[in-house]
Design an enzyme around this catalytic site. Structure first.
Site, short mmCIF file in Angstrom:
data_model
loop_
_atom_site.label_atom_id
_atom_site.label_comp_id
_atom_site.label_asym_id
_atom_site.label_seq_id
_atom_site.Cartn_x
_atom_site.Cartn_y
_atom_site.Cartn_z
N ASP A 1 10.14 4.87 7.08
CA ASP A 1 10.46 4.03 5.92
C ASP A 1 9.33 3.04 5.77
OD1 ASP A 1 12.56 3.73 3.85
OD2 ASP A 1 12.37 1.64 4.45
N HIS B 1 -0.91 1.29 8.12
CA HIS B 1 0.43 1.01 8.64
C HIS B 1 1.05 2.27 9.26
CE1 HIS B 1 0.44 2.61 4.66
NE2 HIS B 1 1.75 2.58 4.48
N ARG B 2 0.93 3.39 8.54
CA ARG B 2 1.55 4.64 9.01
C ARG B 2 0.82 5.18 10.25
NH1 ARG B 2 1.84 6.53 4.59
NH2 ARG B 2 3.98 5.81 4.34
N PHE C 1 -1.75 8.18 -2.19
CA PHE C 1 -0.57 8.34 -3.05
C PHE C 1 0.00 6.95 -3.33
CE2 PHE C 1 2.99 7.55 -0.05
CZ PHE C 1 2.32 7.59 1.16
N GLY C 2 1.09 6.93 -4.09
CA GLY C 2 1.82 5.67 -4.32
C GLY C 2 0.94 4.57 -4.89
N TYR C 3 0.95 3.42 -4.24
CA TYR C 3 0.24 2.24 -4.73
C TYR C 3 -1.23 2.20 -4.29
CZ TYR C 3 5.03 0.62 -5.59
OH TYR C 3 6.34 0.51 -6.03
P1 ITT Z 1 11.34 9.62 2.10
O1 ITT Z 1 12.48 8.65 2.12
O2 ITT Z 1 11.78 11.04 1.83
O3 ITT Z 1 10.48 9.52 3.33
P2 ITT Z 1 10.32 7.90 0.00
O4 ITT Z 1 9.09 7.96 -0.88
O5 ITT Z 1 11.65 7.65 -0.68
O6 ITT Z 1 10.38 9.26 0.86
P3 ITT Z 1 10.37 5.30 1.23
O7 ITT Z 1 11.74 4.95 0.78
O8 ITT Z 1 9.95 4.94 2.62
O9 ITT Z 1 10.07 6.86 1.13
O10 ITT Z 1 9.36 4.62 0.19
C1 ITT Z 1 8.00 4.59 0.45
C2 ITT Z 1 7.26 4.15 -0.80
O11 ITT Z 1 6.37 3.07 -0.48
C3 ITT Z 1 6.38 5.26 -1.32
O12 ITT Z 1 7.11 6.08 -2.24
C4 ITT Z 1 5.23 4.51 -1.95
O13 ITT Z 1 5.59 4.06 -3.23
C5 ITT Z 1 5.11 3.29 -1.04
N1 ITT Z 1 4.17 3.57 0.09
C6 ITT Z 1 4.47 3.64 1.42
N2 ITT Z 1 3.37 3.95 2.13
C7 ITT Z 1 2.38 4.09 1.25
C8 ITT Z 1 1.03 4.45 1.37
O14 ITT Z 1 0.48 4.75 2.55
N3 ITT Z 1 0.29 4.52 0.26
C9 ITT Z 1 0.82 4.25 -0.95
N4 ITT Z 1 2.11 3.92 -1.17
C10 ITT Z 1 2.89 3.84 -0.07
#
Ligand code: ITT
Length: 210
Positions: free
Chosen positions: A76, A187-188, A159-161
């Site tokens: 998470d 972080h990961r 990905f994401g932000y």
């Molecule tokens: P799962 O629960 O199936 O693992 P999820 O995308 O719903 O997938 P989270 O609830 O943990 O997972 O939300 C993580 C979100 O935070 C992710 O969708 C991105 O928007 C952001 N995020 C986390 N780590 C990131 C990263 O390394 N780079 C960019 N965005 C990140």
């Protein structure tokens, strides 16, 4: 009683899966096979209703371990922006609403930041990795990466932000990093390496009643 011989990665986020697989290839444990949730049809992710990263990571790891009958590892994670009081935080995946795309979440982030008087926005990515057996949670690990939000965004990786997450010391966004470099400092990557070290030290002694 069974020792750990397989571990399910309890995530459906393809960006996370790519990074987790990369880290496992480098430092993973040979006698533990890694499975994906798609190997176990019928799984439904639990609602992520906890107020903390650790609460949601535990929820996801335990639900996946119960469903699959084996050990599971969940991530998470999210973005915390100081000027937004730590938002989007645990709501990062759904910041612009349930089922939102990365582009929609990023657009919402920009809109919220444009409402703020400050021009610089300190931010951090936070990750919690939880490991569970079908009978309960075993351990959890955290990692953090500090940065700032950059508008306009840069880069096409990650990905994401990531295109908005600027790493001041190395003068680039997370979307401009190779997967190797992101993994080293993210972080990961930090949380995963701690989890893998723990598994390496403990997996041969871990048993569960299944
Ligand atoms: P799962 O629960 O199936 O693992 P999820 O995308 O719903 O997938 P989270 O609830 O943990 O997972 O939300 C993580 C979100 O935070 C992710 O969708 C991105 O928007 C952001 N995020 C986390 N780590 C990131 C990263 O390394 N780079 C960019 N965005 C990140």
């Amino acid at each position: 009683m069974s020792p750990v011989t397989s571990l399910v990665m309890a995530t459906t986020n393809v960006g996370k899966i790519r990074e987790i697989c990369h880290e496992w290839q480098i430092g993973g444990i040979q006698n533990i096979g890694v499975a994906s949730l798609s190997d176990y049809p019928g799984y439904e992710s639990p609602p992520e209703d906890q107020p903390s990263f650790i609460g949601n990571a535990i929820l996801k790891a335990h639900a996946a371990a119960r469903h699959t009958g084996t050990f599971a590892m969940a991530d998470d994670s999210g973005l915390c922006v100081a000027t937004l009081g730590g938002a989007p935080g645990v709501h990062s995946a759904r910041y612009a609403g349930s089922g939102a795309t990365d582009d929609e979440n990023n657009a919402k982030l920009v809109t919220e930041l444009q409402r703020q008087p400050q021009s610089r926005h300190a931010a951090a990515y936070v990750c919690v990795i939880a490991i569970a057996s079908p009978t309960g949670i075993l351990a959890a690990f955290t990692g953090r990466m500090e940065g700032e939000i950059l508008i306009p965004p840069r880069g096409s990786g990650g990905f994401g932000y990531d295109p908005y997450f600027f790493l001041v010391d190395i003068n680039c966004t997370a979307a401009e990093l190779t997967i190797e470099k992101k993994s080293q400092i993210s972080h990961r990557g930090k949380a995963l390496r701690a989890a893998i070290t723990w598994l390496r030290e403990n997996s041969s002694r871990l048993l569960y009643f299944g």
